[in-house]
Design a protein around this motif. Structure first.
Motif, PDB file in Angstrom:
ATOM      1  N   PHE A 246       3.730 -13.408  -2.641  1.00  0.00           N
ATOM      2  CA  PHE A 246       4.935 -12.828  -2.054  1.00  0.00           C
ATOM      3  C   PHE A 246       5.178 -11.390  -2.496  1.00  0.00           C
TER       4      PHE A 246
ATOM      5  N   LEU B 155      -3.422  -9.615   3.197  1.00  0.00           N
ATOM      6  CA  LEU B 155      -2.603 -10.591   3.922  1.00  0.00           C
ATOM      7  C   LEU B 155      -1.765  -9.982   5.051  1.00  0.00           C
ATOM      8  N   PRO B 156      -1.015  -8.893   4.805  1.00  0.00           N
ATOM      9  CA  PRO B 156      -0.223  -8.339   5.921  1.00  0.00           C
ATOM     10  C   PRO B 156      -1.079  -7.902   7.106  1.00  0.00           C
TER      11      PRO B 156
ATOM     12  N   GLN C  78       4.427  -4.211   0.656  1.00  0.00           N
ATOM     13  CA  GLN C  78       4.064  -3.602   1.930  1.00  0.00           C
ATOM     14  C   GLN C  78       5.173  -3.726   2.978  1.00  0.00           C
ATOM     15  N   GLY C  79       5.876  -4.867   2.991  1.00  0.00           N
ATOM     16  CA  GLY C  79       6.882  -5.091   4.018  1.00  0.00           C
ATOM     17  C   GLY C  79       8.246  -4.529   3.700  1.00  0.00           C
TER      18      GLY C  79
ATOM     19  N   PRO D  75       4.872 -16.216   9.554  1.00  0.00           N
ATOM     20  CA  PRO D  75       5.111 -15.978   8.124  1.00  0.00           C
ATOM     21  C   PRO D  75       4.823 -17.204   7.262  1.00  0.00           C
TER      22      PRO D  75
ATOM     23  N   GLN E 206      -2.230 -11.031   8.889  1.00  0.00           N
ATOM     24  CA  GLN E 206      -1.118 -11.601   9.647  1.00  0.00           C
ATOM     25  C   GLN E 206      -0.912 -10.854  10.962  1.00  0.00           C
TER      26      GLN E 206
ATOM     27  N   LEU F  40      13.450  -9.993   4.273  1.00  0.00           N
ATOM     28  CA  LEU F  40      12.224 -10.286   3.549  1.00  0.00           C
ATOM     29  C   LEU F  40      12.449 -10.199   2.044  1.00  0.00           C
TER      30      LEU F  40
ATOM     31  N   THR G 221       2.885  -9.151  -2.731  1.00  0.00           N
ATOM     32  CA  THR G 221       2.096  -8.371  -1.781  1.00  0.00           C
ATOM     33  C   THR G 221       2.899  -8.065  -0.526  1.00  0.00           C
ATOM     34  N   GLN G 222       3.581  -9.080   0.001  1.00  0.00           N
ATOM     35  CA  GLN G 222       4.375  -8.884   1.203  1.00  0.00           C
ATOM     36  C   GLN G 222       5.584  -7.990   0.924  1.00  0.00           C
ATOM     37  N   TYR G 223       6.153  -8.106  -0.273  1.00  0.00           N
ATOM     38  CA  TYR G 223       7.293  -7.267  -0.633  1.00  0.00           C
ATOM     39  C   TYR G 223       6.869  -5.795  -0.727  1.00  0.00           C
TER      40      TYR G 223
END
Length: 475
Positions: A293, A42-43, A299-300, A53, A46, A438, A295-297
């Protein structure tokens, strides 16, 4: 026809059964792995295609809405047109759509291809279990085949997360979809060689029901996601929400009058079954936020590479697989209702723990440990929830009841993700997300997921556990 084959063309030799089982499990693995590959990619998706987002949620929703919305129609089409034919058709659509996703050059291109891929999965998925039942006699033979089929979910989830991270990290997120092309072609050739075709049957396809249910849910989810970007006063969001509710109301009306409905409303006559369907929607709605979410946490916020993020999910996926394998034994010992309630309670604890994350949360003590609880919950809940959803169903409604389980699964995830996207957007006020912002927004979505799981647990305690306890007292 060989001596090992019957007049129907079913190959009953050991080699034939093993080939059929391998093709069915591999096709199911392809679906599960594909979902997991998207999560860890996903990241990268994106960044590469410049999704917003909030708009990023449609990478998942475009697939699950068409998948869930057309599942009942796909199952009915297999009954009427033949399971092998629909298996190959679904596999072809899924494979070609995967190629189109890998070639996508814009968000619209990718989302349209994901929707078509969900259509292929809706045709393919119902045929896999039906073909398994056709080729394996009831008893130990079928039990063994079903065990392999169920195990594919746990293995596929873990493998997909790691594989998705690996290809996104070292090559490109697109490679994860290109892999489906040679696999899909091989499975189609294998199906033509080893599968027996089921006879065609007279009947109608409830196209009105399929279209209104799919469009209704899509409009509802679009309205929720749109409101997260433009606010609740946005005219497009309000029109979409209104249209979605109206279409779903018409769907219920149509099913009450259709001669051969894709969703017989008598399935909701049992309060326990209705509670199981509602619980599944809430359970998947809460759990989809964990995968999407987190996943985004990872990596982000924590700065993990895609491969590292895939490996970071293992504390959830491995206990998931182990718990799923223990369900038959635990059900015999504690009963289905109590096992379901215990699993949900563990999930509530794990999700509430994850809701404490911040930009400085250590992985091993505050993320990996609650992930173990989440994995135990997922592996221990889905089996008992499925049994509760099909308990007491007449034989003529068995297919529709099983299809409704899958619909609740897919649409619960879509609707839940739509709600969580609204929560995510409302938890912050800046368009550019730094790690602190985030992390705050992700924590808010986990709080909302905890509430969903709490409501699901309350429904189970009142409508499933309590009646089961009363029946034991009477006996």
């Amino acid at each position: 026809m060989t001596a090992a084959q019957t007049a129907t063309g079913v190959d009953h030799s050991s080699r034939g059964r093993e080939a059929v089982l391998a093709i069915i499990v591999a096709s199911y693995l392809m679906i599960v792995i594909d979902i997991s590959i998207v999560i860890t990619g996903l990241p990268k998706i994106q960044a590469g295609l410049r999704f917003s987002p909030v708009g990023l949620s449609w990478v998942q929703n475009a697939y699950t809405l068409t998948f869930g919305g057309l599942l009942l129609l796909g199952a009915r089409a297999g009954d009427i047109l033949g399971r092998r034919r629909m298996f190959i058709t679904g596999l072809a659509i899924f494979t070609l759509a995967s190629l189109a996703i890998g070639l996508a050059q814009s968000p619209a291109w990718l989302l349209a291809s994901r929707a078509v891929q969900g259509m292929g999965a809706a045709i393919l998925a119902p045929s896999t279990l039906a073909l398994l039942s056709t080729h394996f006699a009831e008893g130990p033979e079928r039990t063994r085949a079903l065990a392999y089929y169920a195990a594919a979910a746990g293995v596929g989830a873990s493998l997909g997360l790691v594989l998705g991270g690996l290809v996104a990290d070292l090559l490109s997120w697109r490679v994860g979809f290109f892999i489906n092309l040679p696999i899909g072609i091989a499975l189609m050739l294998g199906a033509r060689r080893w599968f027996a075709e089921t006879p065609k049957r007279a009947g109608r396809l409830d196209l009105t029901g399929a279209v209104t249910s799919t469009l209704g849910m899509s409009a509802l989810v679009f309205g929720l996601v749109r409101s997260a970007e433009a606010g609740w006063g946005d005219a497009v969001a309000l029109c979409s929400l209104t249209a979605g509710l109206a279409l779903l109301a018409f769907f219920v009306f149509n099913e009450s009058r259709a001669q051969q409905p894709i969703l017989p409303l008598r399935l909701f006559a049992s309060r326990e079954r209705s509670a199981a369907y509602a619980t599944r929607v809430l359970f998947l709605g809460g759990m989809v936020g964990f995968w999407f979410f987190m996943t985004q946490y990872l990596q982000g916020v924590l700065g993990l590479r895609p491969l590292e993020a895939g490996l970071a999910f293992l504390p959830a996926t491995i206990p998931n697989f182990i718990a799923a394998m223990m369900v038959p034994r635990l059900t015999r010992k504690f009963g289905n209702a109590r096992l379901l309630a215990a699993g949900l309670a563990i999930g509530v604890c794990g999700m509430a723990w994850l809701a404490l994350v911040s930009a400085h949360t250590p992985y091993w003590t505050s993320i990996a440990l609650p992930m173990i609880l989440i994995g135990i919950c997922q592996g221990g809940v889905l089996g008992p929830l499925t049994l509760a959803a099909v308990a007491g169903v007449n034989s003529e409604d068995a297919g529709a009841a099983s299809g409704l389980v899958n619909v609740a699964h897919q649409l619960g995830g879509s609707l839940g993700l739509g709600v969580l996207v609204v929560v995510f957007a409302a938890a912050g006020s800046v368009s550019s997300l730094g790690p602190e912002q985030l992390a705050h927004r992700v924590a808010a979505t986990f709080e909302a997921s905890t509430v969903m799981l709490l409501i699901a647990l309350a429904i189970v305690l009142v409508f499933i556990v309590r009646p089961a306890r009363l029946r034991r007292a009477v006996a």
